[in-house]
Scaffold this motif. Structure first.
Motif, mmCIF file in Angstrom:
data_model
loop_
_atom_site.group_PDB
_atom_site.id
_atom_site.type_symbol
_atom_site.label_atom_id
_atom_site.label_comp_id
_atom_site.label_asym_id
_atom_site.label_seq_id
_atom_site.Cartn_x
_atom_site.Cartn_y
_atom_site.Cartn_z
ATOM 1 N N MET A 1 0.965 -1.047 -0.271
ATOM 2 C CA MET A 1 -0.054 0.149 0.556
ATOM 3 C C MET A 1 1.065 1.298 0.475
ATOM 4 O O MET A 1 1.739 1.244 0.539
ATOM 5 N N THR A 2 0.880 2.155 -0.523
ATOM 6 C CA THR A 2 1.242 3.630 -0.551
ATOM 7 C C THR A 2 0.404 4.623 -0.368
ATOM 8 O O THR A 2 -1.242 4.348 -1.041
ATOM 9 N N PHE A 3 0.193 6.118 -0.019
ATOM 10 C CA PHE A 3 -0.917 6.831 0.426
ATOM 11 C C PHE A 3 0.139 8.047 -0.524
ATOM 12 O O PHE A 3 1.637 8.163 -0.124
ATOM 13 N N VAL A 4 -0.863 8.500 -1.616
ATOM 14 C CA VAL A 4 -0.118 9.644 -2.390
ATOM 15 C C VAL A 4 -1.056 10.512 -2.485
ATOM 16 O O VAL A 4 -1.985 10.668 -2.155
ATOM 17 N N VAL A 5 -0.614 12.174 -2.530
ATOM 18 C CA VAL A 5 -0.538 12.733 -2.493
ATOM 19 C C VAL A 5 -0.138 13.792 -3.313
ATOM 20 O O VAL A 5 0.774 14.345 -3.221
ATOM 21 N N PRO A 6 -1.842 14.387 -3.749
ATOM 22 C CA PRO A 6 -0.959 15.655 -5.204
ATOM 23 C C PRO A 6 -1.133 16.835 -4.944
ATOM 24 O O PRO A 6 -1.439 16.332 -3.367
ATOM 25 N N PHE A 7 1.027 17.598 -5.157
ATOM 26 C CA PHE A 7 0.827 18.339 -3.988
ATOM 27 C C PHE A 7 1.181 19.127 -4.938
ATOM 28 O O PHE A 7 2.100 18.888 -5.846
ATOM 29 N N ASP A 8 0.800 20.787 -4.449
ATOM 30 C CA ASP A 8 1.525 21.777 -5.132
ATOM 31 C C ASP A 8 1.486 22.659 -4.974
ATOM 32 O O ASP A 8 1.634 23.799 -4.834
ATOM 33 N N GLY A 9 1.903 22.488 -3.189
ATOM 34 C CA GLY A 9 2.227 23.103 -2.250
ATOM 35 C C GLY A 9 1.587 24.343 -2.059
ATOM 36 O O GLY A 9 1.820 25.214 -0.705
ATOM 37 N N SER A 10 0.060 24.391 -1.989
ATOM 38 C CA SER A 10 -1.121 24.771 -1.531
ATOM 39 C C SER A 10 -0.623 25.152 0.133
ATOM 40 O O SER A 10 -0.447 23.439 0.766
ATOM 41 N N GLU A 11 -1.247 25.493 1.097
ATOM 42 C CA GLU A 11 -2.318 25.568 2.697
ATOM 43 C C GLU A 11 -2.786 23.832 2.287
ATOM 44 O O GLU A 11 -2.210 22.800 3.381
ATOM 45 N N LEU A 12 -3.560 23.741 1.841
ATOM 46 C CA LEU A 12 -4.363 22.694 2.185
ATOM 47 C C LEU A 12 -3.233 21.174 1.456
ATOM 48 O O LEU A 12 -3.507 19.705 1.907
ATOM 49 N N ALA A 13 -3.033 20.966 0.716
ATOM 50 C CA ALA A 13 -1.666 20.367 -0.174
ATOM 51 C C ALA A 13 -0.794 19.399 0.619
ATOM 52 O O ALA A 13 -0.420 19.053 1.205
ATOM 53 N N ALA A 14 -0.675 21.120 1.668
ATOM 54 C CA ALA A 14 0.993 20.735 2.800
ATOM 55 C C ALA A 14 -0.026 19.943 4.331
ATOM 56 O O ALA A 14 0.370 19.136 4.449
ATOM 57 N N ILE A 61 10.876 25.624 -10.156
ATOM 58 C CA ILE A 61 9.446 24.899 -9.586
ATOM 59 C C ILE A 61 9.431 23.761 -9.149
ATOM 60 O O ILE A 61 9.313 24.005 -8.378
ATOM 61 N N VAL A 62 9.965 22.681 -9.922
ATOM 62 C CA VAL A 62 9.946 21.829 -9.262
ATOM 63 C C VAL A 62 10.762 21.680 -8.529
ATOM 64 O O VAL A 62 10.797 20.549 -6.898
ATOM 65 N N ALA A 63 12.033 22.082 -8.191
ATOM 66 C CA ALA A 63 12.897 22.040 -7.331
ATOM 67 C C ALA A 63 12.251 22.270 -6.218
ATOM 68 O O ALA A 63 12.650 21.830 -4.877
ATOM 69 N N THR A 64 11.856 23.246 -6.117
ATOM 70 C CA THR A 64 11.348 24.238 -4.733
ATOM 71 C C THR A 64 10.098 23.105 -4.286
ATOM 72 O O THR A 64 9.749 23.465 -2.990
ATOM 73 N N LEU A 65 9.340 23.048 -5.215
ATOM 74 C CA LEU A 65 7.904 21.691 -4.531
ATOM 75 C C LEU A 65 9.064 20.398 -3.731
ATOM 76 O O LEU A 65 8.309 19.659 -3.268
#
Length: 161
Positions: A1-14, A61-65
């Motif tokens: 099993m893996t938990f995956v998180v779509p991440f755009d840097g927003s407060e809710l993604a964090a 941007i990718v490096a910052t994320l």
């Protein structure tokens, strides 16, 4: 099993990433954050990835994320895809979902204040990801965590909020 998180840097993604990490630690599951970066100035500015006068640099941007993910969840993996177009939200969701599915998730932790409402905006990427039945979806609607016995909150993250 893996938990995956779509991440755009927003407060809710964090918050979703931190929540996935907390559950991952408790359940001994891997956590992967995934990002899709359309190569368009306007989208990058809307997401807060670059300032108005700043040049668009998708590698930066990718490096910052990636750095943001490491800061919040050091043991999480990070995967990103750059796309050359700026698709409508439903097509953007398709790219994100494809990247999510590459990691064979059991649960997708989705930071969104739109998913699951009776009236759902058509422009929400989260709506499209939550509709997939290949995995469970944990929707994070608030930056602060609920109280769950057995899970210690990632306190340094919540103290900043």
């Amino acid at each position: 099993m893996t938990f995956v998180v779509p991440f755009d840097g927003s407060e809710l993604a964090a918050a979703a990433l931190v929540r996935a990490l907390e559950y991952g630690r408790a359940l001994e599951e891997d956590v992967v954050a995934v990002s899709v970066v359309p190569e368009r100035n306007r989208y990058a500015r809307e997401k807060g990835w670059i300032a108005d006068e700043e040049p668009f640099d998708p590698e930066r941007i990718v490096a910052t994320l990636r750095d943001h993910v490491r800061e919040l969840a050091p043991e999480a993996s990070f995967d990103a895809e750059r796309i050359r177009e700026f698709p409508p939200e439903d097509r953007l969701a398709t790219y994100i979902e494809r990247l999510v599915l590459e990691h064979d998730p059991s649960v997708v932790f989705l930071g969104s204040d739109n998913v699951g409402r009776v009236v759902t905006p058509l422009t929400s990427v989260g709506v499209h990801l939550a509709a997939e039945d290949a995995y469970d979806v944990f929707v994070v609607r608030h930056p602060s965590p609920p109280t769950v016995a057995g899970i210690d909150p990632h306190e340094s993250f919540y103290e900043e909020s």
